[in-house]
Design an enzyme around this catalytic site. Sequence first.
Site, PDB file in Angstrom:
ATOM      1  N   ARG A   1      48.295  92.643-115.821  1.00  0.00           N
ATOM      2  CA  ARG A   1      47.534  93.815-115.384  1.00  0.00           C
ATOM      3  C   ARG A   1      47.930  94.211-113.967  1.00  0.00           C
ATOM      4  NH1 ARG A   1      42.415  90.939-117.163  1.00  0.00           N
ATOM      5  NH2 ARG A   1      42.290  91.374-119.399  1.00  0.00           N
TER       6      ARG A   1
ATOM      7  N   GLY B   1      44.393  79.143-109.519  1.00  0.00           N
ATOM      8  CA  GLY B   1      43.559  78.677-108.400  1.00  0.00           C
ATOM      9  C   GLY B   1      43.328  77.175-108.434  1.00  0.00           C
ATOM     10  N   GLU B   2      43.224  76.619-109.631  1.00  0.00           N
ATOM     11  CA  GLU B   2      42.953  75.183-109.744  1.00  0.00           C
ATOM     12  C   GLU B   2      44.211  74.340-109.587  1.00  0.00           C
ATOM     13  OE1 GLU B   2      40.938  74.539-113.530  1.00  0.00           O
ATOM     14  OE2 GLU B   2      39.615  76.224-113.090  1.00  0.00           O
TER      15      GLU B   2
ATOM     16  N   ASN C   1      34.096  81.704-128.848  1.00  0.00           N
ATOM     17  CA  ASN C   1      34.680  82.812-128.089  1.00  0.00           C
ATOM     18  C   ASN C   1      35.563  83.576-129.079  1.00  0.00           C
ATOM     19  OD1 ASN C   1      35.999  84.513-126.371  1.00  0.00           O
ATOM     20  ND2 ASN C   1      36.807  82.906-125.018  1.00  0.00           N
TER      21      ASN C   1
ATOM     22  N   GLY D   1      44.189  86.348-116.104  1.00  0.00           N
ATOM     23  CA  GLY D   1      43.402  87.445-115.526  1.00  0.00           C
ATOM     24  C   GLY D   1      42.848  86.934-114.207  1.00  0.00           C
TER      25      GLY D   1
ATOM     26  N   ILE E   1      41.424  82.858-110.339  1.00  0.00           N
ATOM     27  CA  ILE E   1      42.800  83.337-110.467  1.00  0.00           C
ATOM     28  C   ILE E   1      43.478  82.590-111.611  1.00  0.00           C
ATOM     29  CG2 ILE E   1      44.883  83.940-109.187  1.00  0.00           C
ATOM     30  CD1 ILE E   1      43.494  83.371-106.628  1.00  0.00           C
ATOM     31  N   GLY E   2      43.558  83.268-112.736  1.00  0.00           N
ATOM     32  CA  GLY E   2      44.252  82.703-113.902  1.00  0.00           C
ATOM     33  C   GLY E   2      45.213  83.760-114.403  1.00  0.00           C
TER      34      GLY E   2
ATOM     35  N   HIS F   1      34.501  88.028-115.884  1.00  0.00           N
ATOM     36  CA  HIS F   1      34.584  86.610-115.485  1.00  0.00           C
ATOM     37  C   HIS F   1      33.261  86.139-114.878  1.00  0.00           C
ATOM     38  CE1 HIS F   1      39.185  87.102-114.666  1.00  0.00           C
ATOM     39  NE2 HIS F   1      39.013  86.560-115.859  1.00  0.00           N
TER      40      HIS F   1
ATOM     41  N   GLU G   1      33.571  77.645-118.262  1.00  0.00           N
ATOM     42  CA  GLU G   1      32.772  78.720-118.853  1.00  0.00           C
ATOM     43  C   GLU G   1      32.062  78.246-120.123  1.00  0.00           C
ATOM     44  OE1 GLU G   1      36.458  80.871-118.179  1.00  0.00           O
ATOM     45  OE2 GLU G   1      35.257  82.699-118.063  1.00  0.00           O
TER      46      GLU G   1
ATOM     47  N   ARG H   1      30.380  83.725-126.265  1.00  0.00           N
ATOM     48  CA  ARG H   1      30.855  84.489-125.116  1.00  0.00           C
ATOM     49  C   ARG H   1      30.908  85.945-125.573  1.00  0.00           C
ATOM     50  NH1 ARG H   1      36.503  83.907-121.773  1.00  0.00           N
ATOM     51  NH2 ARG H   1      35.926  85.423-120.204  1.00  0.00           N
TER      52      ARG H   1
HETATM   53  P1  ADP Z   1      43.301  82.715-118.681  1.00  0.00           P
HETATM   54  O1  ADP Z   1      42.988  83.804-117.699  1.00  0.00           O
HETATM   55  O2  ADP Z   1      44.092  83.171-119.862  1.00  0.00           O
HETATM   56  O3  ADP Z   1      42.118  81.824-119.007  1.00  0.00           O
HETATM   57  P2  ADP Z   1      44.209  80.446-117.143  1.00  0.00           P
HETATM   58  O4  ADP Z   1      43.000  80.414-116.265  1.00  0.00           O
HETATM   59  O5  ADP Z   1      44.407  79.319-118.079  1.00  0.00           O
HETATM   60  O6  ADP Z   1      44.346  81.808-117.923  1.00  0.00           O
HETATM   61  O7  ADP Z   1      45.470  80.540-116.185  1.00  0.00           O
HETATM   62  C1  ADP Z   1      46.766  80.670-116.673  1.00  0.00           C
HETATM   63  C2  ADP Z   1      47.710  80.750-115.485  1.00  0.00           C
HETATM   64  O8  ADP Z   1      47.610  79.522-114.733  1.00  0.00           O
HETATM   65  C3  ADP Z   1      49.165  80.906-115.890  1.00  0.00           C
HETATM   66  O9  ADP Z   1      49.784  81.878-115.068  1.00  0.00           O
HETATM   67  C4  ADP Z   1      49.734  79.528-115.615  1.00  0.00           C
HETATM   68  O10 ADP Z   1      51.103  79.569-115.313  1.00  0.00           O
HETATM   69  C5  ADP Z   1      48.928  79.128-114.413  1.00  0.00           C
HETATM   70  N1  ADP Z   1      49.023  77.680-114.175  1.00  0.00           N
HETATM   71  C6  ADP Z   1      48.541  76.676-114.915  1.00  0.00           C
HETATM   72  N2  ADP Z   1      48.923  75.484-114.401  1.00  0.00           N
HETATM   73  C7  ADP Z   1      49.689  75.751-113.310  1.00  0.00           C
HETATM   74  C8  ADP Z   1      50.377  74.971-112.340  1.00  0.00           C
HETATM   75  N3  ADP Z   1      50.363  73.659-112.392  1.00  0.00           N
HETATM   76  N4  ADP Z   1      51.044  75.621-111.353  1.00  0.00           N
HETATM   77  C9  ADP Z   1      51.062  76.969-111.315  1.00  0.00           C
HETATM   78  N5  ADP Z   1      50.435  77.759-112.172  1.00  0.00           N
HETATM   79  C10 ADP Z   1      49.743  77.164-113.160  1.00  0.00           C
END
Ligand code: ADP
Length: 418
Positions: A260, A352-353, A26, A231, A228-229, A199, A404, A110
């Site tokens: 964003r 989300g996870e 990537n 991004g 939901i990360g 995504h 991914e 990617r």
């Molecule tokens: P990217 O879009 O860069 O791949 P990720 O999918 O890794 O990002 O998501 C990052 C986000 O997930 C950050 O806002 C981080 O704070 C949040 N996150 C990770 N673990 C937790 C948690 N245990 N509780 C709340 N938010 C979390």
Amino acid sequence: MLLSIHIEHTKFKNHIIFRMKILVLNCGSSSIKYKLFEMENREVIAQGGIEKIGLKDSFLKFTLPSGEKKIIEKEIPEHTAGVQLVLDTLTSKEYGVLGSLDELDAVGHRVLHGGQAFSESVLIDSKVEKAIEDNIELGPLHNPANLKGINAIKAILPKVPQVAVFDTAFHQTMPEKAFLYALPYEYYEKYAVRRYGFHGTSHRYVSKRVCDFLGIKQEGTKIITAHIGNGGSLAAVKDGKCVDTTMGMTPAEGLVMGTRAGEIDPGMLPYVFSKAGLDAESFNTLVNKKSGLLGISGVSSDMRDLISAIESGNKRAKLALDMFEYRAIKLIGSFVAALNGADILVFTGGIGENSDPVRKDICDGLSYLGIKIDEKINKTVHGKEQIISTPDSKIQVIVIPTDEELTIASDTEEIVSK
Ligand code: ADP
């Protein structure tokens, strides 16, 4: 086409098991992330990343087979040197997992923007390279870096087949009514202005994986995937095919994200330009890098930081979280409408996870749809596959960690095996 693929054979009850080793790359503008997969067990046997390519303090950080992390600081002027360092590390006597580079069967990349040219992953040849180049205008930050990675492998390992997996490909099944903006039609015809969505590899993986997890077919299902990360985007998936998504022509549209803004009124542009003295480029930076959770809270783009700030009484952090959840609730509701009802809502991505309070708040805001989550179960789910809705919930809510890189490796394996 006959490809020279190194395959280890293991005799097992008269079956031959093919053990491919696939490197997933990537490449970003100043970074290269990698994972090496042993495809027999779909296992990651090496992983790491280079950061700050082109800067003086560039480095490679990787995980040793023991799980220990190691950093090599080295000036890495450009991507070919970066890819060479990754390959040297994979074959190094000290930390390596490969005897030699001959063990590497294929490389999967990617690639951000496939434009309208790619609706699935493809074996890279000169035509594909040209098409990725043609899409640089649509993905100006990522496509050039993706091409650099492809060219680096071509220069170092010219015989190793390479596969491109596009972030946009899964969304190419959207109907015109969903992907067009209501601008004059010529803007689509002349300039390819339309919703592309991103995504896609994650939405494709989780929308399929959730069906495997539940033991159901994709046909006949209406699924909303919420990635939901940092991004974030939603996809509406009917019968396994994407029919709508929240990111648009660029990844800036849709949900409130880490930095964003998501959807805003395009009519505000002339006003904001003149009031704040912005031009197109600084506005692009504003909506992509300075907005969202960071812009509203003034604290951080990171959800964990935001939650700590809320716990210490920071009101703007709370407002940022409220806006983030409210937008997600509104847009998930709009996708239920787009699908004329939904069966499954999937949460994936870092937030989300892992963030059970965010999932709970979003699901509470969707209670009018008959969504009910089991709060006790929800609280225990962090980064694992689990149904979090109650048996009588009208829409099943399920957490599916995204993968991914594994999807890229699997596509690569499938394509080079043909
Ligand atoms: P990217 O879009 O860069 O791949 P990720 O999918 O890794 O990002 O998501 C990052 C986000 O997930 C950050 O806002 C981080 O704070 C949040 N996150 C990770 N673990 C937790 C948690 N245990 N509780 C709340 N938010 C979390």
